[in-house]
Structure formats: structure tokens, C-alpha cells
Design a protein around this motif. Structure first.
Motif, short mmCIF file in Angstrom:
data_model
loop_
_atom_site.label_atom_id
_atom_site.label_comp_id
_atom_site.label_asym_id
_atom_site.label_seq_id
_atom_site.Cartn_x
_atom_site.Cartn_y
_atom_site.Cartn_z
N THR A 45 0.84 -1.19 0.00
CA THR A 45 0.00 0.00 0.00
C THR A 45 0.88 1.24 0.00
O THR A 45 1.80 1.35 0.81
CB THR A 45 -0.93 0.02 1.23
OG1 THR A 45 -1.86 -1.06 1.14
CG2 THR A 45 -1.70 1.33 1.32
N THR A 47 0.70 5.32 0.55
CA THR A 47 -0.06 6.49 0.98
C THR A 47 0.83 7.71 0.79
O THR A 47 2.00 7.59 0.39
CB THR A 47 -0.50 6.40 2.45
OG1 THR A 47 0.65 6.53 3.29
CG2 THR A 47 -1.20 5.08 2.74
N ARG A 83 -5.34 5.50 -0.25
CA ARG A 83 -4.44 4.35 -0.23
C ARG A 83 -4.39 3.74 -1.63
O ARG A 83 -5.42 3.34 -2.17
CB ARG A 83 -4.92 3.30 0.78
CG ARG A 83 -5.23 3.88 2.14
CD ARG A 83 -5.47 2.85 3.22
NE ARG A 83 -6.44 1.83 2.93
CZ ARG A 83 -7.75 1.94 3.14
NH1 ARG A 83 -8.26 3.08 3.60
NH2 ARG A 83 -8.57 0.93 2.91
#
Length: 206
Positions: A45, A47, A83
Motif C-alpha cells: 500500500t 499512501t 491508499r
């Protein structure tokens, strides 16, 4: 940081283990569907402020270093609270790829409301972020055609399986019903020891 949710298996997924969850109710998969190839990589992920694996406290593994370098160049363009999720593809696992478009392939993007973007918006944002995406095998309104698309275009010795999802936005509460996977039998075909070596095999890129 938010852990990526568990993806349920389709009822006939041969790769489902005793610890996996199976979704018997397919009534949620109505309307337009998108089928993507399930890539044999590692869940990551991105971010705006961090990069993490599915387990948010796992740290950065050696095989994720190219993806982390990509995150460092991309993170400033990710909106706050969003995300960007995908597969880390540098290390070769059970499937040997020879023409990958990048070390990180996007398969889903969540916004600040914890909603998975619809597929068209996912494609749009991946382009804005200049990140490649997982291959699309089917888009249409037939669940039977969606389920048959992988077998028509891939084989179990060269592909791990497929993911079928509703094409529209998916709130987190509906994720277990509107995004499901089918995984080949015995899909993990590598020794676990590769994770403890510095000379692990890597995939090839286009």
C-alpha cells in the motif's frame, strides 16, 4: 495506516485453504464486472506518508526496495487519506514473469471515506500517478463470462488466478461481497527460504 482487507474466495476456488474465507453469495456481483489477473507478488500500500505491506508493521523487505523507490517519487501526488494498493513484483515467486510493465502494479485505490474507487476512476488515478496496473481480462455484465475469461487467456502454470469485482465504487462494508478471487490449486510453489536470501530470483520487465 490501514491493513488491506481480506479478499474472500469464490466458492469453486481450488486454492482456498482451511484458513481462507469463501463467499457463497454471488448475488452482489450483478451489473458491470471487471476481471483482473491475480498477480503472484506481494501486497503493498502506498499512501502520501508511508508505504507498507498488508501487515502494516512488517517493515520494508529487500524485495520491496524498488517499489519503495517508486513510492518515494510518487507519494506527493497521492491525496491525503487515500491508499494506493498493488502488487510488488520485483522478486520472482511461484510464477516467473518475463514482460512486466513495472515493479508495482496497481489493483485498487481507496479514498478518504474508506471506499474502493470504481474501476474507471482507478484507471484514471493510476495514470495520474504514472503507475502501471494489473492486466484486465474481462469487462462486461455476465458473471459466467467473467469467470471463464481467465481460463480462456491464461493457464495454471503461468498465472495464479483472477479477481472479479463490481466495476463501481465499493464501500469497505461491501468489499467481502463485491470483490472476490479465484486461485489455482497449490498456488504457492516456492520454498519459504527464498525470503531469507539476498540472491533471490527476480522477474523480467518489458
Amino acid at each position: 495506516m490501514v491493513k488491506y482487507p481480506r479478499t474472500f474466495h469464490l466458492p469453486d476456488s481450488p486454492g482456498a485453504s482451511a484458513d481462507d474465507r469463501i463467499q457463497p453469495d454471488l448475488s452482489w456481483l450483478d451489473g458491470e464486472l471487471v476481471v483482473t489477473e491475480k498477480m503472484d507478488g506481494g501486497n503493498l500500500t502506498f499512501t502520501r506518508d508511508a508505504m507498507h505491506a498488508r501487515s502494516v508493521d512488517s517493515g520494508t523487505h529487500p524485495w520491496d526496495r524498488p517499489a519503495k523507490a517508486l513510492w518515494a517519487m510518487t507519494s506527493w501526488k497521492i491525496p491525503d487519506g487515500w491508499r494506493v494498493c498493488g502488487e510488488s513484483m520485483w522478486a520472482r515467486r511461484s510464477v516467473a514473469y518475463t514482460d512486466l510493465p513495472g515493479v508495482f502494479l496497481v489493483f485498487g485505490i481507496w479514498d478518504e471515506t474508506d471506499t474502493l474507487l470504481g474501476w474507471d476512476d482507478t484507471v484514471d488515478w493510476a495514470r495520474r500517478l504514472e503507475l502501471p496496473m494489473v492486466p484486465v481480462l474481462y469487462r462486461g455484465g455476465s458473471l459466467s463470462e467473467a469467470r471463464a475469461a481467465w481460463a480462456a487467456q491464461r493457464s495454471a502454470d503461468r498465472s495464479e488466478g483472477f479477481v472479479v469485482r463490481a466495476a463501481g465504487r465499493i464501500p469497505a462494508a461491501e468489499f467481502p461481497m463485491k470483490l472476490l478471487k479465484w486461485v489455482r490449486a497449490d498456488h504457492v510453489r516456492t520454498e519459504a527460504a527464498w525470503r531469507h536470501r539476498d540472491d533471490f530470483a527476480v522477474n523480467e520487465f518489458a
